[in-house]
Design a protein around this motif. Structure first.
Motif, PDB file in Angstrom:
ATOM      1  N   GLU A 169     -70.804 -10.730  74.553  1.00  0.00           N
ATOM      2  CA  GLU A 169     -71.239 -11.097  73.211  1.00  0.00           C
ATOM      3  C   GLU A 169     -72.340 -10.167  72.721  1.00  0.00           C
ATOM      4  N   ARG A 170     -73.281  -9.881  73.599  1.00  0.00           N
ATOM      5  CA  ARG A 170     -74.367  -8.972  73.198  1.00  0.00           C
ATOM      6  C   ARG A 170     -73.820  -7.567  72.956  1.00  0.00           C
ATOM      7  N   MET A 171     -72.793  -7.182  73.689  1.00  0.00           N
ATOM      8  CA  MET A 171     -72.153  -5.878  73.492  1.00  0.00           C
ATOM      9  C   MET A 171     -71.671  -5.725  72.050  1.00  0.00           C
ATOM     10  N   THR A 172     -71.083  -6.756  71.505  1.00  0.00           N
ATOM     11  CA  THR A 172     -70.526  -6.669  70.145  1.00  0.00           C
ATOM     12  C   THR A 172     -71.599  -6.560  69.077  1.00  0.00           C
ATOM     13  N   GLN A 173     -72.847  -6.821  69.437  1.00  0.00           N
ATOM     14  CA  GLN A 173     -73.938  -6.801  68.460  1.00  0.00           C
ATOM     15  C   GLN A 173     -74.604  -5.430  68.354  1.00  0.00           C
ATOM     16  N   GLN A 174     -74.151  -4.471  69.163  1.00  0.00           N
ATOM     17  CA  GLN A 174     -74.796  -3.154  69.174  1.00  0.00           C
ATOM     18  C   GLN A 174     -74.287  -2.296  68.023  1.00  0.00           C
ATOM     19  N   GLU A 175     -75.204  -1.785  67.237  1.00  0.00           N
ATOM     20  CA  GLU A 175     -74.839  -0.937  66.110  1.00  0.00           C
ATOM     21  C   GLU A 175     -74.887   0.549  66.458  1.00  0.00           C
ATOM     22  N   ASP A 176     -75.794   0.934  67.337  1.00  0.00           N
ATOM     23  CA  ASP A 176     -75.885   2.324  67.769  1.00  0.00           C
ATOM     24  C   ASP A 176     -74.797   2.600  68.801  1.00  0.00           C
ATOM     25  N   VAL A 177     -74.065   3.692  68.657  1.00  0.00           N
ATOM     26  CA  VAL A 177     -72.923   3.963  69.530  1.00  0.00           C
ATOM     27  C   VAL A 177     -73.360   4.170  70.976  1.00  0.00           C
ATOM     28  N   ASP A 178     -74.494   4.822  71.188  1.00  0.00           N
ATOM     29  CA  ASP A 178     -74.962   5.027  72.561  1.00  0.00           C
ATOM     30  C   ASP A 178     -75.285   3.686  73.216  1.00  0.00           C
ATOM     31  N   ASP A 179     -75.932   2.799  72.471  1.00  0.00           N
ATOM     32  CA  ASP A 179     -76.215   1.460  72.995  1.00  0.00           C
ATOM     33  C   ASP A 179     -74.917   0.704  73.279  1.00  0.00           C
ATOM     34  N   LEU A 180     -73.949   0.833  72.385  1.00  0.00           N
ATOM     35  CA  LEU A 180     -72.667   0.157  72.587  1.00  0.00           C
ATOM     36  C   LEU A 180     -72.014   0.589  73.894  1.00  0.00           C
ATOM     37  N   LEU A 181     -72.030   1.886  74.161  1.00  0.00           N
ATOM     38  CA  LEU A 181     -71.388   2.393  75.375  1.00  0.00           C
ATOM     39  C   LEU A 181     -72.089   1.887  76.629  1.00  0.00           C
ATOM     40  N   GLU A 182     -73.415   1.832  76.587  1.00  0.00           N
ATOM     41  CA  GLU A 182     -74.154   1.298  77.728  1.00  0.00           C
ATOM     42  C   GLU A 182     -73.818  -0.174  77.949  1.00  0.00           C
ATOM     43  N   TRP A 183     -73.832  -0.944  76.884  1.00  0.00           N
ATOM     44  CA  TRP A 183     -73.522  -2.366  77.009  1.00  0.00           C
ATOM     45  C   TRP A 183     -72.078  -2.590  77.438  1.00  0.00           C
ATOM     46  N   ALA A 184     -71.174  -1.754  76.978  1.00  0.00           N
ATOM     47  CA  ALA A 184     -69.774  -1.882  77.394  1.00  0.00           C
ATOM     48  C   ALA A 184     -69.638  -1.649  78.890  1.00  0.00           C
ATOM     49  N   ARG A 185     -70.378  -0.674  79.411  1.00  0.00           N
ATOM     50  CA  ARG A 185     -70.333  -0.410  80.850  1.00  0.00           C
ATOM     51  C   ARG A 185     -70.869  -1.601  81.639  1.00  0.00           C
ATOM     52  N   TYR A 186     -71.987  -2.162  81.186  1.00  0.00           N
ATOM     53  CA  TYR A 186     -72.549  -3.323  81.877  1.00  0.00           C
ATOM     54  C   TYR A 186     -71.599  -4.517  81.789  1.00  0.00           C
ATOM     55  N   ALA A 187     -71.068  -4.754  80.588  1.00  0.00           N
ATOM     56  CA  ALA A 187     -70.212  -5.927  80.390  1.00  0.00           C
ATOM     57  C   ALA A 187     -68.932  -5.830  81.213  1.00  0.00           C
ATOM     58  N   ALA A 188     -68.347  -4.632  81.276  1.00  0.00           N
ATOM     59  CA  ALA A 188     -67.128  -4.459  82.063  1.00  0.00           C
ATOM     60  C   ALA A 188     -67.396  -4.714  83.536  1.00  0.00           C
ATOM     61  N   ALA A 189     -68.512  -4.181  84.047  1.00  0.00           N
ATOM     62  CA  ALA A 189     -68.836  -4.359  85.462  1.00  0.00           C
ATOM     63  C   ALA A 189     -69.080  -5.817  85.795  1.00  0.00           C
ATOM     64  N   GLN A 229     -61.747  -6.384  72.781  1.00  0.00           N
ATOM     65  CA  GLN A 229     -60.814  -5.972  71.734  1.00  0.00           C
ATOM     66  C   GLN A 229     -61.553  -5.589  70.462  1.00  0.00           C
ATOM     67  N   ALA A 230     -62.664  -6.262  70.210  1.00  0.00           N
ATOM     68  CA  ALA A 230     -63.415  -6.000  68.975  1.00  0.00           C
ATOM     69  C   ALA A 230     -64.072  -4.622  68.975  1.00  0.00           C
ATOM     70  N   VAL A 231     -64.439  -4.108  70.155  1.00  0.00           N
ATOM     71  CA  VAL A 231     -65.146  -2.821  70.187  1.00  0.00           C
ATOM     72  C   VAL A 231     -64.254  -1.672  70.641  1.00  0.00           C
ATOM     73  N   LEU A 232     -62.990  -1.955  70.991  1.00  0.00           N
ATOM     74  CA  LEU A 232     -62.118  -0.910  71.529  1.00  0.00           C
ATOM     75  C   LEU A 232     -61.965   0.261  70.577  1.00  0.00           C
ATOM     76  N   SER A 233     -61.804  -0.015  69.299  1.00  0.00           N
ATOM     77  CA  SER A 233     -61.644   1.068  68.323  1.00  0.00           C
ATOM     78  C   SER A 233     -62.873   1.974  68.306  1.00  0.00           C
ATOM     79  N   SER A 234     -64.051   1.389  68.428  1.00  0.00           N
ATOM     80  CA  SER A 234     -65.285   2.191  68.441  1.00  0.00           C
ATOM     81  C   SER A 234     -65.375   3.037  69.701  1.00  0.00           C
ATOM     82  N   ILE A 235     -64.889   2.500  70.822  1.00  0.00           N
ATOM     83  CA  ILE A 235     -64.900   3.260  72.075  1.00  0.00           C
ATOM     84  C   ILE A 235     -63.970   4.467  71.953  1.00  0.00           C
ATOM     85  N   ARG A 236     -62.785   4.253  71.385  1.00  0.00           N
ATOM     86  CA  ARG A 236     -61.834   5.361  71.194  1.00  0.00           C
ATOM     87  C   ARG A 236     -62.430   6.439  70.288  1.00  0.00           C
TER      88      ARG A 236
END
Length: 407
Positions: A169-189, A229-236
């Motif tokens: 949930e916190r991952m989806t709240q990240q507006e900065d792309v670098d922050d999003l990628l960090e949170w995505a890594r933590y959330a996936a793990a 699913q909500a952030v996948l497009s941003s990751i791509r």
């Protein structure tokens, strides 16, 4: 030793005395015994040994109120003693759960004990997971990010699966792309942690046929989540970023998000070639091993396409190198995909670029045991190739193969 004001020394020697109830001499002795156990380990800067931890647990067994007394003592202890006492609390693990609020206060207070408190929390297991989860949910950006990193750390990851939803949930709240990628890594793990540590996954070679299926199951909950699913497009999109560091981080997330190999592998190879061209590989290259291990055999067809077609010689060269990628157990893609060696021979015989042909020689000589087809191709190249460098490289490869066969 620790000065508590009741061990035969005047109260004036206690730094910043407070109106706490003076402990009994037995408790003072117990706290001093804990400090002595740590002092006896040399050097003290190392992580506590199992013997030291055992001694501390034995002291705690004999003194049920030891944790509470250590917590009271922290407010009046000198920094050096305080650091050792915090380490002692960590040695008690989940049995010292009552210490977690104080450790969190120290961890995020910015004082001298912040780092040692973080180390102690890493030893606490589920109680620390719950505390960090609350920081992720309600803390400010800095505290939340530090808590997410702690939950994804090797020490807490086996216990942190319950924190998956709040991290996603916190991952989806990240507006900065670098922050999003960090949170995505933590959330996936963290979302994968219960499955990741199941016995049937621990001994799987990353290049084995079982590895991609294991990755699929481990990250299934994360991939299927609404948040992923909500952030996948941003990751791509980030995988194609002009900022090469952001692109590295994003590409390495693609297998965790379930992006098919035929789409992810070209992005990875082209990025690697771009980084090599710009001399920007650095530490980001390390993650490519995990990237290709996650896809296993599925990575071979797009790698073959990239190695045998296209106008960019560096992309072809990089793809050739990844076809011979070797894992720490010594296995490589040729063990999974018999088409790898014939493809590399085709590149050696037909590619118009000498650097790519040289890369094919390196790849072929890295695949052991060498086949008759490999030796024949190297012999032809050692005589007939238009490039002096390629001919010399082929001869050197043949010598290495011959020497290895004699050992």
């Amino acid at each position: 030793m620790l000065l508590l004001g009741c061990s035969g020394l005047p109260v004036e020697t206690v730094p910043n005395p407070r109106s706490i109830e003076h402990p009994s001499e037995a408790t003072v002795a117990a706290v001093d015994a804990v400090l002595q156990a740590i002092d006896d380990q040399y050097p003290r800067s190392r992580p506590l040994s199992e013997e030291t931890r055992r001694r501390i647990r034995e002291i705690a067994d004999d003194h049920p109120k030891l944790v509470r007394q250590i917590l009271d003592t922290l407010d009046v202890a000198a920094p050096a003693d305080g650091a050792r006492l915090v380490r002692a609390v960590g040695a008690l693990g989940a049995d010292a759960a009552e210490a977690v609020p104080k450790l969190m206060e120290l961890r995020f207070g910015g004082g001298e004990l912040a780092a040692v408190a973080a180390a102690a929390l890493a030893d606490m297991g589920p109680p620390a997971v719950r505390a960090y989860s609350e920081k992720v949910r309600h803390g400010g950006p800095r505290e939340a990010a530090a808590s997410a990193a702690a939950l994804a750390s090797p020490q807490l990851l086996p216990y942190s699966g319950e924190a998956g939803p709040v991290l996603r949930e916190r991952m989806t709240q990240q507006e900065d792309v670098d922050d999003l990628l960090e949170w995505a890594r933590y959330a996936a793990a963290v979302s994968s942690s219960p499955e990741r540590f199941r016995g049937e996954y621990r001994d799987i070679s990353p290049m084995s046929d079982k590895a991609p299926a294991a990755v699929n199951e481990i990250y299934a909950e994360f991939r299927q989540s609404r948040e992923a699913q909500a952030v996948l497009s941003s990751i791509r999109t980030a995988a194609d970023s002009e900022d090469i560091n952001i692109a590295f981080k994003a590409v390495q997330l693609l297998p965790l998000f379930g992006v098919p190999a035929e789409q992810a592998v070209p992005s990875a190879v082209q990025l690697y070639a771009r980084a090599a061209r710009e001399d920007e590989l650095g530490l980001g290259a390390v993650g490519f091993f995990q990237f290709f291990a996650a896809y296993g055999r599925a990575a071979v067809p797009p790698l073959i396409t990239l190695a045998t077609s296209g106008d960019d010689a560096l992309v072809r060269k990089v793809a050739v190198g990844f076809l011979a990628l070797r894992d720490p157990m010594g296995e490589n893609r040729s063990a999974l995909s018999p088409e790898v060696v014939p493809t590399l021979i085709k590149v050696l015989m037909n590619d118009r670029n000498a650097d790519v042909r040289g890369a094919a020689i390196s790849a072929l000589s890295a695949i052991w045991p060498s086949t008759d087809l490999t030796i024949d191709a190297l012999q032809q190249a050692s005589v007939n190739d238009d490039s002096v460098e390629v001919r010399a490289k082929a001869k050197a490869a043949l010598k290495r193969i011959a020497d290895a066969a004699q050992e």
